[in-house]
Design a protein around this motif. Structure first.
Motif, PDB file in Angstrom:
ATOM      1  N   ILE A  38     -10.948  17.198  -2.543  1.00  0.00           N
ATOM      2  CA  ILE A  38      -9.687  16.590  -2.957  1.00  0.00           C
ATOM      3  C   ILE A  38      -9.151  15.665  -1.869  1.00  0.00           C
ATOM      4  CG2 ILE A  38      -9.107  18.602  -4.370  1.00  0.00           C
ATOM      5  CD1 ILE A  38      -7.002  19.330  -2.245  1.00  0.00           C
ATOM      6  N   GLY A  39      -8.209  14.825  -2.260  1.00  0.00           N
ATOM      7  CA  GLY A  39      -7.501  13.955  -1.328  1.00  0.00           C
ATOM      8  C   GLY A  39      -6.007  14.051  -1.580  1.00  0.00           C
ATOM      9  N   ILE A  40      -5.216  13.378  -0.743  1.00  0.00           N
ATOM     10  CA  ILE A  40      -3.763  13.411  -0.842  1.00  0.00           C
ATOM     11  C   ILE A  40      -3.219  11.986  -0.823  1.00  0.00           C
ATOM     12  CG2 ILE A  40      -3.612  13.749   1.652  1.00  0.00           C
ATOM     13  CD1 ILE A  40      -1.035  15.034  -0.887  1.00  0.00           C
ATOM     14  N   ASP A  41      -2.247  11.735  -1.675  1.00  0.00           N
ATOM     15  CA  ASP A  41      -1.592  10.432  -1.752  1.00  0.00           C
ATOM     16  C   ASP A  41      -0.177  10.572  -1.214  1.00  0.00           C
ATOM     17  OD1 ASP A  41      -0.380   8.054  -2.388  1.00  0.00           O
ATOM     18  OD2 ASP A  41      -1.279   7.891  -4.382  1.00  0.00           O
ATOM     19  N   TYR A  42       0.051   9.997  -0.017  1.00  0.00           N
ATOM     20  CA  TYR A  42       1.361  10.032   0.617  1.00  0.00           C
ATOM     21  C   TYR A  42       2.046   8.655   0.561  1.00  0.00           C
ATOM     22  CZ  TYR A  42       1.258  14.663   2.865  1.00  0.00           C
ATOM     23  OH  TYR A  42       1.275  16.009   3.121  1.00  0.00           O
ATOM     24  N   SER A  43       1.721   7.861  -0.432  1.00  0.00           N
ATOM     25  CA  SER A  43       2.333   6.538  -0.508  1.00  0.00           C
ATOM     26  C   SER A  43       3.825   6.663  -0.803  1.00  0.00           C
ATOM     27  CB  SER A  43       1.657   5.693  -1.585  1.00  0.00           C
ATOM     28  OG  SER A  43       1.730   6.342  -2.843  1.00  0.00           O
ATOM     29  N   LEU A  44       4.606   5.761  -0.219  1.00  0.00           N
ATOM     30  CA  LEU A  44       6.041   5.750  -0.474  1.00  0.00           C
ATOM     31  C   LEU A  44       6.314   5.291  -1.899  1.00  0.00           C
ATOM     32  CD1 LEU A  44       7.473   4.210   2.816  1.00  0.00           C
ATOM     33  CD2 LEU A  44       7.969   6.487   1.930  1.00  0.00           C
ATOM     34  N   LEU A  52       3.123  11.906   9.581  1.00  0.00           N
ATOM     35  CA  LEU A  52       3.817  11.512  10.806  1.00  0.00           C
ATOM     36  C   LEU A  52       2.885  10.625  11.628  1.00  0.00           C
ATOM     37  CD1 LEU A  52       5.730  14.579  12.340  1.00  0.00           C
ATOM     38  CD2 LEU A  52       6.706  12.555  11.281  1.00  0.00           C
ATOM     39  N   PRO A  53       3.421   9.713  12.441  1.00  0.00           N
ATOM     40  CA  PRO A  53       2.555   8.884  13.291  1.00  0.00           C
ATOM     41  C   PRO A  53       1.801   9.724  14.312  1.00  0.00           C
ATOM     42  CG  PRO A  53       4.783   7.961  13.158  1.00  0.00           C
ATOM     43  CD  PRO A  53       4.840   9.329  12.561  1.00  0.00           C
ATOM     44  N   GLU A  54       0.680   9.207  14.750  1.00  0.00           N
ATOM     45  CA  GLU A  54      -0.090   9.880  15.796  1.00  0.00           C
ATOM     46  C   GLU A  54       0.742   9.953  17.080  1.00  0.00           C
ATOM     47  OE1 GLU A  54      -4.248   9.250  18.323  1.00  0.00           O
ATOM     48  OE2 GLU A  54      -4.045   8.421  16.301  1.00  0.00           O
ATOM     49  N   GLY A  55       0.630  11.089  17.761  1.00  0.00           N
ATOM     50  CA  GLY A  55       1.368  11.285  19.007  1.00  0.00           C
ATOM     51  C   GLY A  55       2.713  11.962  18.833  1.00  0.00           C
ATOM     52  N   MET A  56       3.152  12.159  17.582  1.00  0.00           N
ATOM     53  CA  MET A  56       4.426  12.824  17.308  1.00  0.00           C
ATOM     54  C   MET A  56       4.137  14.158  16.628  1.00  0.00           C
ATOM     55  SD  MET A  56       7.696  11.388  15.144  1.00  0.00           S
ATOM     56  CE  MET A  56       8.054  10.092  16.345  1.00  0.00           C
ATOM     57  N   ALA A  79       0.817  -1.216   0.000  1.00  0.00           N
ATOM     58  CA  ALA A  79       0.000   0.000   0.000  1.00  0.00           C
ATOM     59  C   ALA A  79       0.850   1.265   0.000  1.00  0.00           C
ATOM     60  CB  ALA A  79      -0.930   0.006   1.217  1.00  0.00           C
ATOM     61  N   GLY A  80       2.180   1.095   0.022  1.00  0.00           N
ATOM     62  CA  GLY A  80       3.052   2.261   0.052  1.00  0.00           C
ATOM     63  C   GLY A  80       3.264   2.813   1.441  1.00  0.00           C
ATOM     64  N   ARG A  81       3.019   2.016   2.464  1.00  0.00           N
ATOM     65  CA  ARG A  81       3.163   2.449   3.856  1.00  0.00           C
ATOM     66  C   ARG A  81       4.488   1.940   4.414  1.00  0.00           C
ATOM     67  NH1 ARG A  81      -0.854   4.005   7.270  1.00  0.00           N
ATOM     68  NH2 ARG A  81      -2.440   3.117   5.875  1.00  0.00           N
ATOM     69  N   LEU A  82       5.129   2.739   5.248  1.00  0.00           N
ATOM     70  CA  LEU A  82       6.364   2.317   5.897  1.00  0.00           C
ATOM     71  C   LEU A  82       6.055   1.248   6.932  1.00  0.00           C
ATOM     72  CD1 LEU A  82       9.430   2.779   6.352  1.00  0.00           C
ATOM     73  CD2 LEU A  82       8.796   4.435   8.122  1.00  0.00           C
ATOM     74  N   LYS A  83       6.825   0.150   6.886  1.00  0.00           N
ATOM     75  CA  LYS A  83       6.610  -0.961   7.801  1.00  0.00           C
ATOM     76  C   LYS A  83       7.945  -1.526   8.279  1.00  0.00           C
ATOM     77  CE  LYS A  83       2.074  -1.662   7.885  1.00  0.00           C
ATOM     78  NZ  LYS A  83       1.276  -1.739   9.123  1.00  0.00           N
ATOM     79  N   ASP A 114       0.644   2.367  11.168  1.00  0.00           N
ATOM     80  CA  ASP A 114      -0.634   2.417  10.455  1.00  0.00           C
ATOM     81  C   ASP A 114      -1.358   3.744  10.651  1.00  0.00           C
ATOM     82  OD1 ASP A 114      -0.434  -0.076   9.317  1.00  0.00           O
ATOM     83  OD2 ASP A 114      -1.492  -1.104  10.934  1.00  0.00           O
ATOM     84  N   THR A 115      -0.969   4.523  11.672  1.00  0.00           N
ATOM     85  CA  THR A 115      -1.619   5.817  11.905  1.00  0.00           C
ATOM     86  C   THR A 115      -1.070   6.904  10.994  1.00  0.00           C
ATOM     87  OG1 THR A 115      -0.047   6.521  13.636  1.00  0.00           O
ATOM     88  CG2 THR A 115      -1.941   5.193  14.325  1.00  0.00           C
ATOM     89  N   VAL A 116      -0.006   6.609  10.233  1.00  0.00           N
ATOM     90  CA  VAL A 116       0.535   7.596   9.283  1.00  0.00           C
ATOM     91  C   VAL A 116      -0.410   7.669   8.088  1.00  0.00           C
ATOM     92  CG1 VAL A 116       2.464   8.202   7.786  1.00  0.00           C
ATOM     93  CG2 VAL A 116       2.893   7.118  10.000  1.00  0.00           C
TER      94      VAL A 116
END
Length: 501
Positions: free
Chosen positions: A216-222, A440-444, A139-143, A204-206
């Motif tokens: 509109i939407g935004i695509d932040y996939s890696l 950024l992750p939630e909480g940061m 999905a283009g998410r950092l893992k 997953d919160t990123v």
């Protein structure tokens, strides 16, 4: 053969471009940022190790039978730890010379003598070495895609008390050796679960692909796996906006690729001109770059001037002389963003249609003029939202019909510019007030942000702080276990019956 080689030579630039798409958004985390992550991560590791579950230990030696149960970690001392970047895709977390204090329940049967009580033990010289591999998922998410771990305990001591203390001291070699083995075997599985399950749930919160507003939407996939050097971690994000009416639309990126050279702050976020162009292109495709003013919304002074300017045309429309005025400002092409070291600007081409709107009749157009405007853009960060404040810098109107009509419109230049500054610009800035969240992750969160312009892109340098602990965010998104699962996960109480030994 020569023709084939020539064709390959011509296709080579396009193949290189396809294999390395430039990012619209790039994030660099420096070693200073990693130090902050280490502090919060160390607290998280301590909490995980305190929840280690150690299996019961039971056995016999001659006429002695023993059972060790209810093992609990009572204290942790992780004084020596380090978190480092390791090229090309790894983070290395190393804990050395740590100590773990334990308390567990003992049961001993020797002939007809039965003894129960508790034992305090300590594991010293604990070494834990973990390597986390970072990658992008489908999905283009950092893992965290993989983890290797090794753990060892140099020494372990146990203190005994009670009626059979001497017997326990005799058996301490068996008990301590067994406990040392069981404890060392539980450290890595606990950290593996913490990394591959719990920390990945935090990632997953990123935001990867989500909506900015109703248009509109935004695509932040890696675009690719993270790039890690000994001092930095860099993430290349697509950074492309899309219209919600056509979510599969792709806007080709021809902008300059952001290059981050600074390392003084904890984190740097770079945005290319493509990032902002795709946002304005998406709004244009969504058909929302139109503003209409009618009746009382038209400033009175401007209405008087417009009626005077077009008096002849209005006079010829005798029945509609007193009809309200309507101004429709419509952007004619997607606005373009230009980023220079001196500042950021947005160029806009639009049409301004001026009409009379008689009741129950079609609008009567008085004039249609073209507008060329240049807006200055102040980009800043508020929380985790990137916001843009626009201001009118340059403005020009002209007729689409003739140069003579353009000359007649010259008197409208100043009042229409005032209309844009006092009426239109506040409407635009209100629409962009929400901004767009940075991945950024939630909480940061960011602190002490500084925006710097470059040729073709801008960077936001900032420090980081945790507004929420890792544990707090993870628990927020942890699935709620069922009652049956809760009851089955509770450890059984050890039997006090000597016959059970």
């Amino acid at each position: 053969m020569a023709a084939g080689g020539c064709l390959l030579f011509l296709l080579l630039p396009s193949l290189v471009t396809a294999s390395h798409s430039p990012p619209g958004c790039k994030i660099r985390i420096t070693s200073k940022g990693l130090d902050l992550v280490k502090q919060e991560g160390l607290r998280f590791v301590e909490q995980e190790l305190q929840n280690i579950t150690v299996s019961d230990l039971h056995g016999s030696e001659g006429q002695f039978q023993y059972n060790i149960s209810q093992v609990k970690v009572t204290d942790l001392q992780l004084a020596f730890s380090d978190l480092n970047f390791q090229p090309q895709q790894h983070l290395v977390f190393n804990i050395s010379n740590a100590s773990i204090s334990l308390r567990f329940r003992r049961q001993l049967l020797y002939w007809f003598f039965y003894d129960i009580g508790s034992i305090n033990a300590s594991a010293d010289g604990v070494h834990i070495y973990t390597v986390l591999q970072l990658a992008k998922d489908e999905a283009g998410r950092l893992k965290i895609s993989n983890m290797t771990c090794s753990a060892s305990i140099a020494r372990m001591h146990a203190g005994f008390s009670g009626t059979l203390r001497k017997v326990y001291e005799f058996l301490s070699t068996f008990i301590v050796t067994g406990m040392r083995f069981l404890l060392s075997q539980q450290i890595c599985p606990s950290l593996e679960h913490a990394s591959l399950v719990l920390l990945n749930s935090l990632l997953d919160t990123v935001p990867v692909r989500n909506y900015v507003d109703e248009h509109i939407g935004i695509d932040y996939s890696l675009l690719r796996d993270p790039s890690i050097t000994t001092d930095t971690l860099e993430l290349d994000f697509k950074g492309m906006f899309f219209p919600r009416v056509r979510e599969d639309q792709e806007l080709e990126n021809h902008a300059v690729e952001p290059v981050i050279k600074e390392t003084e702050r904890m984190v740097y976020v770079a945005f290319s001109e493509y990032f902002f162009d795709s946002a304005m292109h998406s709004y244009f495709q969504a058909g929302v770059l139109t503003i209409e003013l009618q009746g009382e919304k038209v400033p009175k002074d401007l209405e008087v001037l417009l009626r005077a300017t077009f008096f002849g045309t209005i006079f010829m429309l005798s029945p509609s002389v007193d009809a309200p005025l309507q101004l429709v400002l419509q952007v004619s092409a997607p606005p373009r963003c230009t980023i220079k070291p001196s500042g950021t600007s947005v160029s806009v081409s639009a049409f301004l249609n001026i009409s009379l709107v008689p009741p129950d009749r079609p609008p009567v157009q008085l004039s249609s003029m073209a507008m060329e405007t240049k807006l200055s853009a102040k980009v800043f960060l508020q929380g985790k939202a990137l916001r843009v404040q626009l201001d009118l810098r340059r403005f020009r109107i002209y007729s689409k019909q003739s140069a003579l009509e353009s000359l007649a419109l010259f008197s409208l230049q100043a009042p229409l510019k005032t209309l844009l500054q006092l009426t239109i610009m506040p409407i635009i800035n209100e629409r962009t007030k929400k901004g767009v969240q940075i991945p950024l992750p939630e909480g940061m969160d960011f602190t002490r942000e500084v925006v710097t312009n470059h040729a073709g892109f801008l960077t936001v340098g900032a420090d980081l702080h945790f507004s929420k602990g890792l544990r707090e965010v993870i628990e927020k998104y942890r699935p709620v276990p069922t009652a049956a699962a809760d009851s089955s996960s509770q450890p059984a109480e050890p039997s006090l019956d000597p016959s059970s030994l």
